[in-house]
Design a protein around this motif. Sequence first.
Motif, PDB file in Angstrom:
ATOM      1  N   UNK A 131       7.219  11.843   3.453  1.00  0.00           N
ATOM      2  CA  UNK A 131       6.102  12.722   3.098  1.00  0.00           C
ATOM      3  C   UNK A 131       5.259  12.096   1.993  1.00  0.00           C
ATOM      4  N   UNK A 132       5.921  11.509   1.006  1.00  0.00           N
ATOM      5  CA  UNK A 132       5.201  10.877  -0.104  1.00  0.00           C
ATOM      6  C   UNK A 132       4.460   9.634   0.359  1.00  0.00           C
ATOM      7  N   UNK A 133       5.103   8.807   1.162  1.00  0.00           N
ATOM      8  CA  UNK A 133       4.452   7.599   1.664  1.00  0.00           C
ATOM      9  C   UNK A 133       3.250   7.938   2.536  1.00  0.00           C
ATOM     10  N   UNK A 134       3.355   9.010   3.301  1.00  0.00           N
ATOM     11  CA  UNK A 134       2.231   9.425   4.144  1.00  0.00           C
ATOM     12  C   UNK A 134       1.013   9.785   3.297  1.00  0.00           C
ATOM     13  N   UNK A 135       1.247  10.510   2.206  1.00  0.00           N
ATOM     14  CA  UNK A 135       0.143  10.879   1.317  1.00  0.00           C
ATOM     15  C   UNK A 135      -0.447   9.643   0.656  1.00  0.00           C
ATOM     16  N   UNK A 136       0.405   8.761   0.165  1.00  0.00           N
ATOM     17  CA  UNK A 136      -0.085   7.551  -0.490  1.00  0.00           C
ATOM     18  C   UNK A 136      -0.901   6.708   0.484  1.00  0.00           C
ATOM     19  N   UNK A 137      -0.441   6.592   1.714  1.00  0.00           N
ATOM     20  CA  UNK A 137      -1.180   5.824   2.714  1.00  0.00           C
ATOM     21  C   UNK A 137      -2.555   6.441   2.966  1.00  0.00           C
ATOM     22  N   UNK A 138      -2.626   7.777   3.009  1.00  0.00           N
ATOM     23  CA  UNK A 138      -3.908   8.455   3.194  1.00  0.00           C
ATOM     24  C   UNK A 138      -4.837   8.206   2.009  1.00  0.00           C
ATOM     25  N   UNK A 143      -9.478   3.869  -1.335  1.00  0.00           N
ATOM     26  CA  UNK A 143      -9.437   3.152  -2.620  1.00  0.00           C
ATOM     27  C   UNK A 143      -8.535   1.931  -2.524  1.00  0.00           C
ATOM     28  N   UNK A 144      -8.832   0.936  -3.324  1.00  0.00           N
ATOM     29  CA  UNK A 144      -8.057  -0.309  -3.333  1.00  0.00           C
ATOM     30  C   UNK A 144      -6.791  -0.163  -4.165  1.00  0.00           C
ATOM     31  N   UNK A 145      -6.928   0.536  -5.308  1.00  0.00           N
ATOM     32  CA  UNK A 145      -5.800   0.766  -6.211  1.00  0.00           C
ATOM     33  C   UNK A 145      -5.512   2.260  -6.254  1.00  0.00           C
ATOM     34  N   UNK A 146      -4.275   2.641  -6.511  1.00  0.00           N
ATOM     35  CA  UNK A 146      -3.824   4.005  -6.268  1.00  0.00           C
ATOM     36  C   UNK A 146      -4.546   5.053  -7.113  1.00  0.00           C
ATOM     37  N   UNK A 147      -4.968   4.700  -8.308  1.00  0.00           N
ATOM     38  CA  UNK A 147      -5.649   5.679  -9.165  1.00  0.00           C
ATOM     39  C   UNK A 147      -7.163   5.646  -8.987  1.00  0.00           C
ATOM     40  N   UNK A 148      -7.648   4.881  -8.018  1.00  0.00           N
ATOM     41  CA  UNK A 148      -9.084   4.833  -7.770  1.00  0.00           C
ATOM     42  C   UNK A 148      -9.854   3.973  -8.750  1.00  0.00           C
ATOM     43  N   UNK A 150     -11.181   0.315 -10.456  1.00  0.00           N
ATOM     44  CA  UNK A 150     -11.689  -0.928  -9.877  1.00  0.00           C
ATOM     45  C   UNK A 150     -10.663  -2.046  -9.953  1.00  0.00           C
ATOM     46  N   UNK A 151      -9.800  -1.990 -10.944  1.00  0.00           N
ATOM     47  CA  UNK A 151      -8.744  -2.969 -11.124  1.00  0.00           C
ATOM     48  C   UNK A 151      -7.403  -2.238 -11.178  1.00  0.00           C
ATOM     49  N   UNK A 152      -6.289  -2.947 -11.043  1.00  0.00           N
ATOM     50  CA  UNK A 152      -4.991  -2.269 -11.053  1.00  0.00           C
ATOM     51  C   UNK A 152      -4.713  -1.574 -12.385  1.00  0.00           C
ATOM     52  N   UNK A 153      -3.926  -0.534 -12.320  1.00  0.00           N
ATOM     53  CA  UNK A 153      -3.530   0.214 -13.513  1.00  0.00           C
ATOM     54  C   UNK A 153      -2.009   0.301 -13.566  1.00  0.00           C
ATOM     55  N   UNK A 154      -1.507   0.876 -14.642  1.00  0.00           N
ATOM     56  CA  UNK A 154      -0.056   1.038 -14.737  1.00  0.00           C
ATOM     57  C   UNK A 154       0.470   1.988 -13.667  1.00  0.00           C
ATOM     58  N   UNK A 182      -1.554  -2.682   0.076  1.00  0.00           N
ATOM     59  CA  UNK A 182      -1.523  -2.433  -1.372  1.00  0.00           C
ATOM     60  C   UNK A 182      -0.375  -3.182  -2.034  1.00  0.00           C
ATOM     61  N   UNK A 183       0.807  -3.180  -1.416  1.00  0.00           N
ATOM     62  CA  UNK A 183       1.943  -3.920  -1.959  1.00  0.00           C
ATOM     63  C   UNK A 183       1.624  -5.401  -2.067  1.00  0.00           C
ATOM     64  N   UNK A 184       1.027  -5.964  -1.012  1.00  0.00           N
ATOM     65  CA  UNK A 184       0.705  -7.395  -1.034  1.00  0.00           C
ATOM     66  C   UNK A 184      -0.343  -7.711  -2.097  1.00  0.00           C
ATOM     67  N   UNK A 185      -1.270  -6.780  -2.351  1.00  0.00           N
ATOM     68  CA  UNK A 185      -2.263  -6.987  -3.421  1.00  0.00           C
ATOM     69  C   UNK A 185      -1.588  -7.112  -4.774  1.00  0.00           C
ATOM     70  N   UNK A 186      -0.632  -6.238  -5.027  1.00  0.00           N
ATOM     71  CA  UNK A 186       0.081  -6.290  -6.305  1.00  0.00           C
ATOM     72  C   UNK A 186       0.817  -7.620  -6.441  1.00  0.00           C
TER      73      UNK A 186
END
Length: 204
Positions: A131-138, A143-148, A150-154, A182-186
């Motif tokens: 359920x969590x992975x489905x939301x994250x994928x959506x 967005x490129x990074x999870x918090x929206x 422009x660059x990665x965040x903590x 996203x994983x490969x970007x990190x």
Amino acid sequence: MKLYHYSLSGHAHRAALFLSLAGMPHELVDVDLAAGAHKQPGFLAMNAFGEVPVLDDDGIIIADSLAILVYVARKIGPSHWLPTDPVEEAEVQRWLSVAAGKVAYGVCAARLMTVFGAPFNADEVMGRAHATLSVIDQVLATRRWIAGTEQPSIADVALYSYIERAPEGNVALSGYPRVLVWLRQIEQLPGFIPFARTRAGLEA
């Protein structure tokens, strides 16, 4: 800085990963959890919960992986890792909460079952993980990074370790293509260090 660490702990890895990504000089101090080193008085004096990681910054003790991320981000000064814009910072904090809650009781718990024999209910844990992975994928569709940012965040660092090793907990990532990107970007970020692998779950 000294980071008290255990190589198979995703909590410890996220702290070590961020110290490396941020270019902060540090020493990793392995804590022998199997021998109960985390329950000895010296360690409990740093973290009464007896958990890794713990950061010792010249006598300043920071326990808890997410607290360490925030501390180090603030210590290095204004940066993309922890934005000061109220909206962006709130979004980062939201995903830190996801790391502490939904990820901890989903993909993390699933891995604890296979790697460490934790006695969780497999159906419940797997359901939460997917359920969590489905939301994250959506979310990553826009967005490129999870918090929206422009660059990665903590927030990205906080989520990475357990999601990347989800297959060790029998949680397949093949149905989440944006998560995989996203994983490969990190992993392409300067200073990236991988999380130790085990032969468990789908990785066995």
